[in-house]
Motif scaffolding. Structure first.
Motif, PDB file in Angstrom:
ATOM      1  N   ILE A 131       4.915   1.764  -4.528  1.00  0.00           N
ATOM      2  CA  ILE A 131       4.414   1.420  -3.191  1.00  0.00           C
ATOM      3  C   ILE A 131       3.734   0.054  -3.238  1.00  0.00           C
ATOM      4  O   ILE A 131       3.949  -0.801  -2.376  1.00  0.00           O
ATOM      5  N   ILE A 132       2.932  -0.156  -4.269  1.00  0.00           N
ATOM      6  CA  ILE A 132       2.141  -1.383  -4.377  1.00  0.00           C
ATOM      7  C   ILE A 132       2.993  -2.575  -4.808  1.00  0.00           C
ATOM      8  O   ILE A 132       2.857  -3.676  -4.274  1.00  0.00           O
ATOM      9  N   ASN A 133       3.883  -2.361  -5.749  1.00  0.00           N
ATOM     10  CA  ASN A 133       4.635  -3.478  -6.327  1.00  0.00           C
ATOM     11  C   ASN A 133       5.994  -3.725  -5.684  1.00  0.00           C
ATOM     12  O   ASN A 133       6.563  -4.809  -5.853  1.00  0.00           O
ATOM     13  N   ASN A 134       6.514  -2.739  -4.959  1.00  0.00           N
ATOM     14  CA  ASN A 134       7.848  -2.891  -4.368  1.00  0.00           C
ATOM     15  C   ASN A 134       7.819  -2.699  -2.857  1.00  0.00           C
ATOM     16  O   ASN A 134       7.866  -3.668  -2.122  1.00  0.00           O
ATOM     17  N   SER A 135       7.730  -1.454  -2.398  1.00  0.00           N
ATOM     18  CA  SER A 135       7.602  -1.221  -0.956  1.00  0.00           C
ATOM     19  C   SER A 135       7.284   0.238  -0.691  1.00  0.00           C
ATOM     20  O   SER A 135       7.402   1.091  -1.577  1.00  0.00           O
ATOM     21  N   LEU A 136       6.924   0.519   0.547  1.00  0.00           N
ATOM     22  CA  LEU A 136       6.652   1.898   0.953  1.00  0.00           C
ATOM     23  C   LEU A 136       7.886   2.777   0.766  1.00  0.00           C
ATOM     24  O   LEU A 136       7.783   3.920   0.318  1.00  0.00           O
ATOM     25  N   ASP A 137       9.056   2.256   1.089  1.00  0.00           N
ATOM     26  CA  ASP A 137      10.272   3.056   0.925  1.00  0.00           C
ATOM     27  C   ASP A 137      10.569   3.352  -0.542  1.00  0.00           C
ATOM     28  O   ASP A 137      11.104   4.408  -0.870  1.00  0.00           O
ATOM     29  N   HIS A 138      10.234   2.423  -1.427  1.00  0.00           N
ATOM     30  CA  HIS A 138      10.488   2.648  -2.853  1.00  0.00           C
ATOM     31  C   HIS A 138       9.605   3.765  -3.418  1.00  0.00           C
ATOM     32  O   HIS A 138      10.060   4.544  -4.257  1.00  0.00           O
ATOM     33  N   SER A 287      13.339   9.071  -8.226  1.00  0.00           N
ATOM     34  CA  SER A 287      13.493   9.688  -6.893  1.00  0.00           C
ATOM     35  C   SER A 287      14.139   8.712  -5.915  1.00  0.00           C
ATOM     36  O   SER A 287      15.032   9.086  -5.140  1.00  0.00           O
ATOM     37  N   TYR A 288      13.686   7.471  -5.949  1.00  0.00           N
ATOM     38  CA  TYR A 288      14.240   6.454  -5.052  1.00  0.00           C
ATOM     39  C   TYR A 288      15.696   6.159  -5.401  1.00  0.00           C
ATOM     40  O   TYR A 288      16.566   6.091  -4.526  1.00  0.00           O
ATOM     41  N   SER A 289      15.954   6.012  -6.677  1.00  0.00           N
ATOM     42  CA  SER A 289      17.285   5.616  -7.135  1.00  0.00           C
ATOM     43  C   SER A 289      18.338   6.692  -6.878  1.00  0.00           C
ATOM     44  O   SER A 289      19.493   6.389  -6.576  1.00  0.00           O
ATOM     45  N   ALA A 290      17.927   7.952  -6.970  1.00  0.00           N
ATOM     46  CA  ALA A 290      18.903   9.055  -6.923  1.00  0.00           C
ATOM     47  C   ALA A 290      19.074   9.675  -5.540  1.00  0.00           C
ATOM     48  O   ALA A 290      19.858  10.613  -5.382  1.00  0.00           O
TER      49      ALA A 290
END
Length: 309
Positions: A131-138, A287-290
């Motif tokens: 969330i902090i380093n990439n985005s809320l969706d990540h 979780s995001y990747s899959a």
């Protein structure tokens, strides 16, 4: 390391605190440094190093990260979910809460339960660092919420690390849900089972896998009757009990951190839960990747269940 200050008590306060640290989320949900000239998110991303002192850097990170839960809670509510305070016999200020859509679950045709891992993450989060380093969706569960809504699922989101409340000058355990195991057990006994859902799918990340196995062992009849798919993302869990192994091997799959492409089988024994690549080498990304593969699996399992009826 000195203790971080308590987290914000609502989203508005959290966003103000975030701005005090010099940060804001942009329209794409990316955390950026505030441009002093405009007061709006600029182009610079979050920077962990604010000092030559490692302890100071970590302290700054924790203070900033403490603002994340309330922001995510507000986003869950903005996306149509509602809080249910637990345990039911405690006043809200001394209670934890979960999120669901609809607000009161009842005889869901299809219910999706999201169970996060251990540590600092709260309801709606998979990985705080993303969330902090990439985005809320990540890093949040919002993409899972949106996809579940598209597919017609009712939704339940656990909050298993939310186990204490500050009052009388100290942190106090929340009675009845004072550990992650107690939390998920309470949610299952008092929300899921009474709602009598027709079909249930679970997505569980990291230690959420262990919490899910605990539920299977406590409520085996319900699981074998109603839970048709369990998607683990890089689960941290032991071996299932022998009596539940056949069932779990049938309904579950674990998307694990791997340097192989998404869905590539990962070595396992014949009598264990299927393990396939999440398409990413890092645990917190799984979780995001899959997600696309996870929902394909869940929908295929649901179709199989529907065809059996």
């Amino acid at each position: 390391m000195s203790h971080s200050p308590p987290p914000a008590s609502n989203c508005e306060e959290a966003l103000i605190q975030l701005k005090n640290f010099g940060y804001a989320f942009d329209g794409e949900g990316v955390l950026r440094k505030v441009d002093p000239a405009t007061g709006e998110p600029g182009k610079e991303l979050f920077s962990y190093n604010v000092s030559d002192d490692a302890a100071e850097n970590e302290k700054h990170y924790q203070k900033l990260a403490n603002q994340i839960p309330e922001i995510v809670y507000a986003l869950l509510e903005k996306n149509g979910l509602s809080r249910t305070y637990i345990p039911f016999d405690q006043p809200p200020e001394r209670s934890s809460f979960v999120f669901s859509q609809p607000a009161k679950l009842s005889q869901s045709k299809k219910l999706l339960v999201l169970i996060h891992g251990s540590g600092y993450v709260k309801a709606g989060q998979w990985a705080r660092s993303l969330i902090i380093n990439n985005s809320l969706d990540h890093g949040t569960q919002l993409p899972y919420v949106r996809q579940a809504q598209k597919l017609g699922y009712d939704i339940l989101i656990t909050n298993a690390n939310d186990c204490t409340r500050f009052y009388n000058g100290k942190e106090n355990p929340i009675k009845g849900v004072n550990t992650s195991v107690e939390h998920t057990k309470y949610v299952w006994q008092n929300i899921v089972l009474p709602a009598k859902p027709e079909s249930v799918a679970i997505v569980a990340h990291s230690y959420g896998g262990s919490l899910t196995l605990d539920l299977v062992e406590r409520f085996p009849d319900f699981f074998k009757e109603s839970v048709f798919a369990i998607a683990f993302t890089d689960a941290a869990m032991g071996s299932p009990q022998a009596k539940n192994k056949e069932y779990l091997c049938d309904v579950a799959c674990d998307w694990v951190a791997s340097n192989t492409p998404l869905d590539t089988p990962v070595s396992q024994s014949k009598s264990s839960i299927r393990r396939i690549s999440a398409g990413h080498t890092k645990h917190e990304w799984t979780s995001y990747s899959a997600i696309d593969s996870v929902f394909k699996f869940i929908e295929e399992k649901y179709e199989q269940r529907a065809n059996k009826k």
